[in-house]
Every structure is written in structure tokens, then in C-alpha cells.
Design an enzyme around this catalytic site. Structure first.
Site, PDB file in Angstrom:
ATOM      1  N   HIS A   1      52.971  36.198  44.436  1.00 57.06           N
ATOM      2  CA  HIS A   1      52.175  35.296  43.588  1.00 57.06           C
ATOM      3  C   HIS A   1      52.943  35.075  42.292  1.00 57.06           C
ATOM      4  O   HIS A   1      53.134  36.011  41.515  1.00 57.06           O
ATOM      5  CB  HIS A   1      50.803  35.904  43.312  1.00 57.06           C
ATOM      6  CG  HIS A   1      49.986  35.068  42.358  1.00 57.06           C
ATOM      7  ND1 HIS A   1      49.798  33.720  42.533  1.00 57.06           N
ATOM      8  CD2 HIS A   1      49.338  35.393  41.203  1.00 57.06           C
ATOM      9  CE1 HIS A   1      49.063  33.247  41.547  1.00 57.06           C
ATOM     10  NE2 HIS A   1      48.783  34.242  40.720  1.00 57.06           N
TER      11      HIS A   1
ATOM     12  N   ASP B   1      53.130  33.733  38.894  1.00 54.99           N
ATOM     13  CA  ASP B   1      52.681  33.225  37.597  1.00 54.99           C
ATOM     14  C   ASP B   1      53.927  32.790  36.838  1.00 54.99           C
ATOM     15  O   ASP B   1      54.789  33.611  36.523  1.00 54.99           O
ATOM     16  CB  ASP B   1      51.940  34.314  36.831  1.00 54.99           C
ATOM     17  CG  ASP B   1      50.685  34.757  37.546  1.00 54.99           C
ATOM     18  OD1 ASP B   1      49.802  33.922  37.765  1.00 54.99           O
ATOM     19  OD2 ASP B   1      50.601  35.951  37.904  1.00 54.99           O
TER      20      ASP B   1
ATOM     21  N   ASP C   1      44.499  33.108  42.848  1.00 57.77           N
ATOM     22  CA  ASP C   1      44.010  33.784  41.640  1.00 57.77           C
ATOM     23  C   ASP C   1      43.358  32.810  40.671  1.00 57.77           C
ATOM     24  O   ASP C   1      43.282  33.073  39.486  1.00 57.77           O
ATOM     25  CB  ASP C   1      45.175  34.514  40.956  1.00 57.77           C
ATOM     26  CG  ASP C   1      44.701  35.524  39.929  1.00 57.77           C
ATOM     27  OD1 ASP C   1      43.540  35.971  40.026  1.00 57.77           O
ATOM     28  OD2 ASP C   1      45.482  35.876  39.030  1.00 57.77           O
TER      29      ASP C   1
ATOM     30  N   HIS D   1      46.905  28.894  35.539  1.00 58.55           N
ATOM     31  CA  HIS D   1      45.758  29.590  34.956  1.00 58.55           C
ATOM     32  C   HIS D   1      46.133  30.479  33.780  1.00 58.55           C
ATOM     33  O   HIS D   1      45.377  30.559  32.810  1.00 58.55           O
ATOM     34  CB  HIS D   1      45.001  30.400  36.025  1.00 58.55           C
ATOM     35  CG  HIS D   1      45.869  31.200  36.929  1.00 58.55           C
ATOM     36  ND1 HIS D   1      46.424  30.677  38.072  1.00 58.55           N
ATOM     37  CD2 HIS D   1      46.274  32.480  36.876  1.00 58.55           C
ATOM     38  CE1 HIS D   1      47.127  31.604  38.688  1.00 58.55           C
ATOM     39  NE2 HIS D   1      47.066  32.706  37.977  1.00 58.55           N
TER      40      HIS D   1
END
Length: 902
Positions: free
Chosen positions: A13, A15, A125, A351
Site C-alpha cells: 500500500h 502512501d 485505506d 488520503h
């Protein structure tokens, strides 16, 4: 019974920026991709890798390793690297409906240079998901979604907590939008790291799989168990094939396979129970204790949300429409610039970025990106408007020899009145036309003639005209060197007549002595009044708002409350038992600061004394990484004074009062809100979300224990008792709460905290938002609720400025006033008018906010072929050369294509 299969999906994941700034995270991304490509080349047993559902990771990698493009493309074509469908993994609630669409459209189009993309709505997420996501995915040809939040209660480290009050007993469920569209949803019940770092030694593997098999079986509705082999920024597990081989040896009754989402989804679709639980609408983790919903990211670093709202509005509601109108009239559409601007903006939409929950360096870079988008948008809006202005007949009305035309363009899509405040160049003197040292004085001392504003009929419009003196400027012609000059500046303020939807009108500044009445909006006694509203300001700065249409009056609204915030960028936490500080009853300085026929403004100044920070005991709690839920810390005994300057403005034809707050924030660890008590008896309220005006309960589910019940909004929230209502629209203020026995709307205007939160201690001093702050909102009283009253149109009027272009007198092929597109909304909400991403067709998008069928009517443009499209601009059904009274079902999103416009 089918054999149990463990589907192991490798991923990381990613980010893009979070607890490290972008370039430091990119350093590790390059390492990951290098390792992945090497593994795929040398190990045929390493089947595939899911690249986190976003294509921007490829851009970020190939900027450093451009020579790897063909190799990356090869493995994508072979489905060993799985990409898309998104451009980035953006936050759902803090980005506009259209930003969510562009993320999908641009993401899918980006995949075309590589190969196939994953048809999975991937939200691993995302901090809650809007309720219209299933309809949006279905329109993109996607029938499955995977997500980590929003359905079952989650606790520390995102693990599912034990409770019998699940919305779904399984990790598999049917997720349904308000219109009835649904997708198969898969919840990462044990998070997207439940198959991370699978052991390849026998002793560790037995211990690992005994626990992991039991965890997955607890929630699975089929014999197909999902294991996500990765986590945040997880390096590649190079010995995964060996670990899978060992697992198969240890558990011969279970098939362990290196899988993909495509394989896994196909397998579960063939094994689902006869009936799954249906989860409807928003996924917001409401059936939890309320301490880990991450909703207060809506108010972390509000300045980012304000910059984002401005940038989105410029791209969606100004630039794209005005460029579309210019394109319809023979001009080139700036598609490359628009795509580039959107991609720049969406880099701020992940996010951890737009949510304001990263370290300070991340958000400093975001500010630079926002400024770049603003610069591009401003210049393109100016260029496209000037191109249109050149095509409009601006010859002065009869009887006026000298006139400066001002063309007002309405891109909002609804009829509207507005107040124009425009600084114009009344007279220019270029360098070289007289000695340079004389120009400034010549213009400064030159008296203005008597001036007035008239409409296309030559009728005078009440206007305020102010001499601003002279100022330096320059022109940048297309065919010659820059042209510096000084200009005599005049500020003109006037209220327009009704502007047509997607229309324009021309006004003229003429030499004429004014003969119209200039009765002001402001009245003696600190009152603002027009035909619709009467606003009366009290000594403590609260105000009454009388809706003259309904006769209903809101009493003593607009006070401020301030509390401590000992939480973090993710979650608000007030000290237990603390009483809020309030301006209610605090004497304010109130004065009228503007009063003319177009608008009136009253300034309210409070000297608001509050604690300067939290008590120093908070530092110890942060050092020990005490979870926000368990913190208790007093406010400091040291006090500081916030000078709150609030300006109330009422325009001549406005149906709401505009409010602007400015202050120097000298306090830390606190939250400031503006409060609107309504007295309405209701158990629910409305708020704008993506393609929806969503209904939410005023009280949470029984599992909720957090004293706060905050919510997201895109641009407005609304309370109504069915007879009367109050809608508060905002510019980038995206957090609100319904308080005080469900009758009061509280809007957060500032939240100041000092740390990131989450899995460690990351100080974020800039999240205290010290220094000059501003906030803007709009108070709209109305009959009924926000949908039936179409209060959303007034809300958008507040957020979408009109475009006013100064031009010269000239003939043109377009009439002096008119419409670029003649359509009727009939209760539908417009979200977009633009040219296609990959075609020359135009696309107009609306949604139906109500539970009743509405009709869409388009009268013009003529001689085009209309068709119904989906969100990704594919033709669904041809309509023909006329588009009139087409039904739009309840809560439906409709996109209309127009072929052959140019």
C-alpha cells in the site's frame, strides 16, 4: 464441500507521502519496483503483484528509471503487475464528486499506454467512502470493490473488534447505492496486511497459519480466504514462493496459491451464499465506539481544504465550462493543460495528503502544488473568457459614444443574480507615449468624468464607482514584445439583472451623470435588508436572520465556541468535563463598513480570551504515544486573546448572508466553531456528498461512545423540520456536527493540533495553524428542506464566482447577451460541462438528489447528436438531434454526450 483455498495477493500500500515527504517515500518506491522487476524476470513462481490500484506510482518510478518502461509494460501486459483503475488513491469525502470521476477516468486512460487494468474498485485505506460509489463503479464497468473501513467496527491497528452488531456477518457483502446500483464488496476484515511476511520456516509458519486461518475463516462466506501479502510501504517478500510451497506441505487439505484479485473475485463469485447482507449507502464506520473513525481529518489543516475547494471550483465550475463555450464557438479546447492541471491537483488528493494528517514537509509541498494549479487555472480562465468576449457584439447602446463593455458570464448552470465588483482600466498610457516620469502623475491627477453603468438597452443600473488612482501594468501580446503601461484604475460595483443559465450579459461603463436611487442595503441599527432577508446584529455579535418569504426568523445565531483539542491530526479529543469558551454575551464592536445599492456589510469584532495552549502534561502523553481516546489534559492557565473580525455581507438579490471571519490564531491545541441554533425538531439532517445530498441521523448508533459525532460535508449541511430549514454553505470548511438536542449546526472554522498521531510520535508544529486565518460561509434560510427548496443552488452561487471581462467595443457573431447552452435542470444538480478526455464530444453531467423522478431538458445546442454516456465517457445509447424531457430516476447520475458541436 469445495476445498479451502488461501488466495495470497502480493502488494504494497503506497502512501505517496505521509510520515516521510514524497521524495523520501519515492526513494523506497524505486527500491521496491527494482526488486519486483528483478523477481519477475528471474522467478516464474512469483506470479503477480498488485500495484495498489493507482497508476501514479508508475509515473513516480519511471521519472527516475525511464529505461524500465518497456519492461514494466511487458509485465503489465502479462498481468504479472496489476495496475489501476485509479490515478491516485484519493480521500473520498474531502474531494469533489468530479474529482472522484476524473481520478477514475484519467487513471483508466493512463493504463492504456501500459496494458490491461484491474476492474476492481480498490479503496484499501480510504477514510470512509461516499454512498454513490457502487453506482459510479457500475457506470465504469466495475462490479466489485474492496475496502478496509466503513462496515464493521474496527479498533486499534485497524483490527476488527468483537461485536455482534455487525452490519454484515461476512467480509463479503452487497454494497448498494441510493439508486439501487450495487457491487460485490469485500471488506479487509483482518486488514490489508493479514498475509504480510509469511514465514518460510516450518515452526514459524505453523504458528502464523494457525492464527491467520482462524481469523479469515471467522468472516469468510466462502471457502476462498483472502490474504494480503503486504502493508504500508512494504518491501517485496522475495521468498514468498518458498513460503507458499511450505504452507501447502504443512496443510495438504488447503490450497495455498499466489493469486490476484481477478482470480480471487472470480472464485468467490462462484461460491457465494444464496443471500448476502446488503449494506446501503455511505461506509463511515458509524457502528463503532467513534474513537477511530478519522472523521476529524476533515478539520485538520483547514487551509489545505480551502485551497483545494478553490482549485476544484476553478477547474470544474469556471475553466471547463468557459473553455467548453469557447470550443463550441470555434476555439481550441485546452485539453492538455486541463489534464495536466487535474493531475497536479490530484497529487494533493491522497488520503494522507488532503486529510492533513502527514508531517509538515508533506503539506508544505502541497501548498506549492495548489498554487501551481491556481496559476494555471487563472491564466486559462482569463484566456478562454477573452476569446469568447472577442466573439460577442459589444457595440454600445444607442446614445452612448464612449463605453467600456463589461461581459458577465455565468458558468453555474442555473439562473442567478450576482454582484459584480470589477477593477477596470479606465485609461492606459503606454511607456513611450509620453515621458515615463510624467505618466503616473498625469493619470493620478486626471479627474474622472461622471460615470454610470447601463445594460444592453441603455437603462441605468445602480452602481458604485470608485477612483483607485493609477497603477503599473503590462500587456503580453501574441505578436509583439511586452507592453508596459500605467492605467487609471476604477472599481465598479453593481448588481446584475438575472443571468441566464450558462448565459452571459453585457453592461457598459458610460460617461453619464447617474439618475438612479442608490438606497443602501445597510440600515440604521446595524441591520442589513433586501427583498428576501433581514439581518439584525446584536451587541454580542450574534444576529437574527428573518426569512421575509416564509416569515420564519432564526434568533441569536453566529456565536463562536472554543474548546481544547488534545487529540491529533486524525481525531478531535476534548478534555472530559471541560466547558467551552463562547462569544455569546461577550460585548463586540459592531459597525457598518459598506453600504450601497448593490450590497451592505457589517463588521463585528470580538476580543475573545481563551487559554494559550494545553497544559504541559499533554507533552508527556504524546511522548508516551498514549492513544487519543485515553488522554486527559487540562488547558493552560496562560491566556491569549483572539481578535475575531467577522464581516456579514448581504447582496441586493441574495437569498443568504455571506460571512467572512479573519483572525490571528495565537492559541494552540484548540478547536473553534461557529454555532447556528435553529430550534428545529428533527432526528436527521442533510449534507452534500459525492453525487448525493445525503441524509444522516443526528444521533449515532448505540455502539458510539465518543462524546463528539462529527461529520464530513463537501460544501454544505442543512437542518429542517419539514416546514422551515437552514442550510450553511462553506468554502473549504468540511467538518460539522449537529449538537444541542439535535437543533444546532456547529461548523468547525479552525482546529489546531501538534502531532500526526497513528503508529508513533511525529510532531507537526505547523498543524497548530498559528498566524493569520480566514474562513467563509453562507447562511441560507428557506422553506422545507434543502432539496425541495433547491437551497443547493444558492450554496453554489456562493461558491462559484461569475466571470467578468473588460473588453472593447466591437461587432461580433454572438449577440450582446444570450446563452451558450439552453437547458432546464428541473430539480437536477449540475456537476460538470466539459469536452471529452479522448474525444471531441461534449459531456454534461447531472444527478438527481431526490427520491422522485426528474426530467432533463436541453433545448440548445441544435444540430448535434445527443447520446447517453457513462462516467468514463463511453456511449451507452443514442438519442438523436433533440434532447428534451428525458427522465432521470431517483438518485441517478446521468451524463449526456453531444457529438458534432464544433
Amino acid at each position: 464441500m469445495a476445498k479451502t483455498t488461501a488466495h495470497i495477493i502480493s502488494h504494497s500500500h503506497w502512501d505517496r507521502e505521509w510520515y516521510l515527504p514524497f521524495e523520501k517515500h519515492r526513494f523506497y518506491l524505486v527500491k521496491l519496483m527494482d526488486a519486483l522487476l528483478e523477481k519477475l524476470e528471474n522467478d516464474p513462481d512469483y506470479k503477480s503483484f498488485h500495484l495498489d490500484g493507482q497508476t501514479i506510482a508508475l509515473d513516480d518510478y519511471l521519472e527516475v528509471r525511464p529505461e524500465k518502461f518497456e519492461l514494466v509494460k511487458k509485465y503489465i501486459e502479462e498481468k504479472r503487475i496489476i495496475i489501476g483503475p485509479w490515478y491516485i488513491l484519493q480521500d473520498a469525502f474531502l474531494t469533489s464528486a468530479e474529482a472522484n470521476v476524473r481520478n477514475l477516468v484519467i487513471g483508466i486512460n493512463e493504463t492504456k499506454k501500459y496494458g490491461p487494468y484491474s476492474k476492481l474498485g480498490y479503496f484499501p485505506d480510504t477514510f470512509g467512502i461516499y454512498g454513490q460509489a457502487p453506482q459510479m463503479l457500475r457506470q465504469a464497468g466495475i462490479d466489485t470493490a474492496a475496502f478496509g473501513r466503513g462496515v464493521k467496527p474496527t479498533g486499534f491497528n485497524n483490527m476488527v473488534s468483537d461485536s455482534e452488531n455487525f452490519e454484515s456477518p461476512y467480509s463479503e457483502l452487497e454494497w448498494q447505492s441510493p439508486d439501487g446500483s450495487s457491487v460485490l464488496g469485500v471488506l479487509f476484515a483482518n486488514w490489508y496486511s493479514n498475509g504480510n511476511e509469511i514465514p518460510s520456516s516450518e515452526e514459524e509458519a505453523k504458528k502464523f497459519w494457525e492464527q491467520k486461518l482462524a481469523d479469515a475463516e471467522k468472516y469468510a462466506s466462502t471457502p476462498h480466504l483472502l490474504y494480503m501479502n503486504g502493508c504500508d510501504h512494504q518491501p517485496l517478500q522475495k521468498d514468498l514462493p518458498e513460503a507458499i510451497k511450505l504452507a501447502n506441505e504443512l496443510y495438504p487439505d488447503i490450497e495455498f496459491k499466489h493469486s490476484s484479485f481477478e482470480e480471487y473475485m472470480e472464485a468467490i463469485k462462484n461460491s457465494l451464499p444464496e443471500k448476502l447482507q446488503t449494506v446501503k449507502g455511505e461506509l463511515r464506520n458509524q457502528r463503532t465506539d467513534g474513537w477511530s473513525t478519522l472523521v476529524n481529518t476533515a478539520s485538520a489543516r483547514i487551509y489545505l481544504k480551502q485551497m483545494n475547494q478553490s482549485a476544484q471550483t476553478k477547474l470544474e465550475r469556471l475553466l471547463e465550462p468557459i473553455a467548453t463555450f469557447a470550443y463550441m464557438n470555434g476555439e481550441e479546447y485546452p485539453e492538455d493543460y486541463l489534464r495536466f492541471a487535474w493531475k497536479q491537483l490530484m497529487q494533493n488528493h491522497p488520503h494522507d495528503s488532503i486529510c492533513g494528517c502527514s508531517i509538515d514537509e508533506v503539506h508544505e509541498e502541497m501548498v506549492t502544488r495548489f498554487k501551481k494549479v491556481d496559476q494555471m487555472a487563472d491564466k486559462l480562465i482569463e484566456e478562454q473568457a477573452e476569446k469568447l468576449a472577442a466573439k460577442i457584439n459589444t457595440e454600445a447602446p444607442a446614445g452612448f459614444d464612449k463605453a467600456i463593455p463589461l461581459i458577465v458570464m455565468n458558468t453555474a448552470g442555473y439562473k442567478r443574480h450576482t454582484t459584480i465588483e470589477k477593477v477596470i482600466d479606465f485609461e492606459k498610457v503606454y511607456f513611450g507615449e509620453m515621458p515615463l516620469q510624467e505618466i503616473h502623475g498625469y493619470l493620478k491627477n486626471k479627474a474622472l468624468p461622471k460615470l454610470a453603468v447601463v445594460n444592453v438597452k441603455g437603462e441605468e443600473i445602480p452602481a458604485t464607482i470608485e477612483d483607485l488612482g493609477s497603477a503599473f501594468g503590462y500587456d503580453l501580446p501574441d505578436d509583439k514584445f511586452r507592453q508596459p503601461h500605467y492605467a487609471k484604475k476604477v472599481k465598479v460595483t453593481f448588481a446584475t439583472e438575472e443571468l441566464a443559465a450558462f448565459g452571459y450579459d453585457t453592461y457598459f461603463l458610460v460617461e453619464k451623470e447617474s439618475t438612479v436611487s442608490l438606497q443602501g442595503i445597510a440600515k440604521e441599527g446595524n441591520i442589513l435588508e433586501n427583498d428576501y432577508l433581514r439581518v439584525s446584529v446584536h451587541g454580542d455579535g450574534t444576529y437574527d436572520v428573518l426569512d421575509k418569504v416564509t416569515g420564519h426568523e432564526l434568533k441569536a445565531v453566529g456565536s463562536y465556541e472554543d474548546t481544547s483539542d488534545i487529540g491529533n491530526e486524525y481525531m478531535f479529543k476534548k478534555a472530559t468535563g471541560e466547558q467551552a469558551y463562547t462569544t455569546k454575551g461577550l460585548q463586540a464592536n459592531v459597525k457598518i463598513i459598506e453600504n450601497n445599492a448593490s450590497r451592505g456589510s457589517i463588521e463585528i469584532t470580538h476580543q475573545f480570551e481563551i487559554p494559550a495552549a494545553a497544559h504541559e502534561e499533554l507533552e508527556d502523553l504524546k511522548d508516551r504515544v498514549v492513544w487519543h481516546k485515553d488522554r486527559e489534559a487540562r488547558r493552560s492557565d496562560e491566556m491569549t486573546t483572539l481578535e475575531l473580525k467577522t464581516i456579514l455581507t448581504l447582496d441586493k438579490q441574495a437569498k443568504g448572508v455571506a460571512v467572512k471571519l479573519a483572525f490571528n490564531n495565537t492559541a494552540k491545541d484548540h478547536r473553534l466553531r461557529v454555532v447556528y441554533p435553529t430550534g428545529f425538531t428533527t432526528d436527521h439532517h442533510l449534507a452534500e456528498s459525492a453525487f448525493e445530498i445525503v441524509e444522516r441521523p443526528n444521533k449515532p448508533e448505540m455502539e458510539w461512545s465518543n462524546p463528539s459525532f462529527d461529520h464530513h460535508q463537501h460544501s454544505f449541511a442543512s437542518l429542517s423540520d419539514g416546514k422551515n430549514g437552514l442550510t450553511v454553505a462553506t468554502k473549504g470548511l468540511q467538518e460539522y456536527e449537529v449538537v444541542e438536542d439535535n437543533t444546532t449546526l456547529a461548523i468547525t472554522v479552525l482546529r489546531a493540533v501538534s502531532e500526526l498521531g497513528d503508529w508513533g510520535y511525529f510532531p507537526t508544529p505547523e498543524a497548530q495553524c498559528l498566524g493569520e486565518q480566514t474562513a467563509e460561509w453562507y447562511v441560507i434560510p428557506h422553506a422545507g428542506d434543502a432539496i425541495s427548496a433547491k437551497a443547493y443552488e444558492a450554496a453554489y452561487d456562493f461558491q462559484i464566482p461569475t466571470i467578468c471581462v473588460q473588453t472593447d467595443s466591437h461587432d461580433g457573431e454572438l449577440a450582446t447577451n444570450g446563452q451558450f447552452i439552453n437547458w432546464e435542470s428541473n430539480g437536477l444538480v449540475l456537476t460538470s460541462i466539459k469536452r471529452g478526455e479522448t474525444s471531441e464530444d461534449l459531456f454534461l453531467r447531472v444527478y438527481n438528489p431526490s427520491d422522485e423522478e426528474k426530467t432533463l431538458t436541453i433545448h440548445h445546442p441544435d444540430h448535434v447528436n445527443y447520446y447517453e454516456s457513462n462516467l468514463i465517457e463511453e456511449k451507452i445509447a443514442a438519442i438523436g438531434e433533440k434532447y428534451q424531457e428525458r427522465p432521470v430516476g431517483p438518485y441517478k447520475i446521468l451524463t449526456v454526450g453531444m457529438e458534432g458541436v464544433n
